[in-house]
Design a protein around this motif. Structure first.
Motif, PDB file in Angstrom:
ATOM      1  N   GLY A  81       0.811  -1.213   0.000  1.00 28.04           N
ATOM      2  CA  GLY A  81       0.000   0.000   0.000  1.00 28.04           C
ATOM      3  C   GLY A  81       0.846   1.265   0.000  1.00 28.04           C
ATOM      4  O   GLY A  81       0.522   2.248  -0.684  1.00 28.04           O
ATOM      5  N   GLU A  85       1.610   4.059  -3.522  1.00 32.94           N
ATOM      6  CA  GLU A  85       1.578   5.514  -3.479  1.00 32.94           C
ATOM      7  C   GLU A  85       2.829   6.088  -4.145  1.00 32.94           C
ATOM      8  O   GLU A  85       2.766   7.087  -4.866  1.00 32.94           O
ATOM      9  N   LEU A 169       2.369   7.027   5.124  1.00 28.12           N
ATOM     10  CA  LEU A 169       1.563   7.334   3.945  1.00 28.12           C
ATOM     11  C   LEU A 169       1.539   8.836   3.709  1.00 28.12           C
ATOM     12  O   LEU A 169       1.419   9.624   4.654  1.00 28.12           O
ATOM     13  N   LEU A 173      -5.327   6.435   1.574  1.00 32.11           N
ATOM     14  CA  LEU A 173      -5.239   5.187   0.822  1.00 32.11           C
ATOM     15  C   LEU A 173      -6.445   5.016  -0.111  1.00 32.11           C
ATOM     16  O   LEU A 173      -6.344   4.405  -1.169  1.00 32.11           O
TER      17      LEU A 173
END
Length: 237
Positions: A81, A85, A169, A173
């Motif tokens: 994940g 990105e 992150l 998401l």
């Protein structure tokens, strides 16, 4: 044509995708099963969570891949994940196979009922590694005795820091094009037949899709053809 980058879960390596790869290649796609640092044929390579993210990004860049369908199974949904990105417009879709999903500032074990205390204790007792799972761990998952034997034989202790270090992150998401594959054994309890709360929230995004498989947590062994078909479908969503 797309390029599938396949990343298996904890204790596993590229070898775990052996029965899925031929179906994807037969459909005319590029397929790149990846072993993360510290596992399988990369045992002995020091690894933290950021290392595993960089492993995936580096593979995409080294191979010069575009139109990437990035697939993360189980634990590997966490680094996949984050990597999805970071590869930007090279990404076509990220697919989470019955996996954890990253939350900024949280680790793989953060969401466990005890906050990961038992896993952290196990890692401390085993020289910084999450130890191998016994054969009984795979019971009730739709696997044959031979498949369980292969899982046990091919597994390696998992670098503990990758499980306890937090994900990072840059954005939500839910903005990524994603498919979540939920594996549910027939006859499972109703609560087990639905995604976890964090995944259910992400599935509210218009960019996320849900697929279900009637099998256990290791579909690349128990239902490789069916898993490959869902991956092929995800590639064109």
């Amino acid at each position: 044509m797309v390029n599938f980058v396949l990343v298996a879960g904890a204790r596993l390596g590229a070898w775990a995708w052996g029965e899925v790869v031929p179906y994807l290649r037969a459909a005319g796609h590029g397929v790149y099963p990846l072993t993360l640092s510290g596992l399988a044929d990369k045992q002995g390579v020091p690894a933290g969570q950021a290392t595993h993210v960089q492993d995936i990004v580096a593979e995409v860049e080294r191979q010069g891949l575009r139109d990437v369908v990035l697939v993360g199974h189980s634990y590997s949904g966490i680094p996949a994940g984050q990597a999805a990105e970071r590869i930007g417009d090279r990404l076509t879709r990220v697919v989470f196979v019955d996996s954890s999903v990253p939350t900024d500032g949280e680790s793989f074990v953060s969401a466990w009922p005890d906050g990961g205390a038992a896993v952290e204790a196990s890692i401390a007792e085993n020289g910084g590694f999450w130890p191998l799972a016994p054969a009984a761990h795979y019971d009730g998952e739709g696997l044959t005795d031979e498949q369980i034997a292969r899982l046990v034989r091919g597994s390696t202790p998992h670098p503990g820091a990758t499980l306890t270090e937090p994900a990072v992150l840059a954005g939500p998401l839910g903005e990524l094009p994603a498919t979540y594959i939920l594996c549910v054994m027939p006859g499972a309890e109703p609560d087990d037949a639905e995604p976890d709360e964090d995944v259910a929230e992400l599935l509210n995004s218009k960019r996320w899709r849900l697929a279900k498989m009637d099998t256990g947590h290791w579909p690349m062994f128990s239902q490789p053809r069916e898993l490959a078909q869902i991956l092929l479908n995800a590639a064109v969503e």
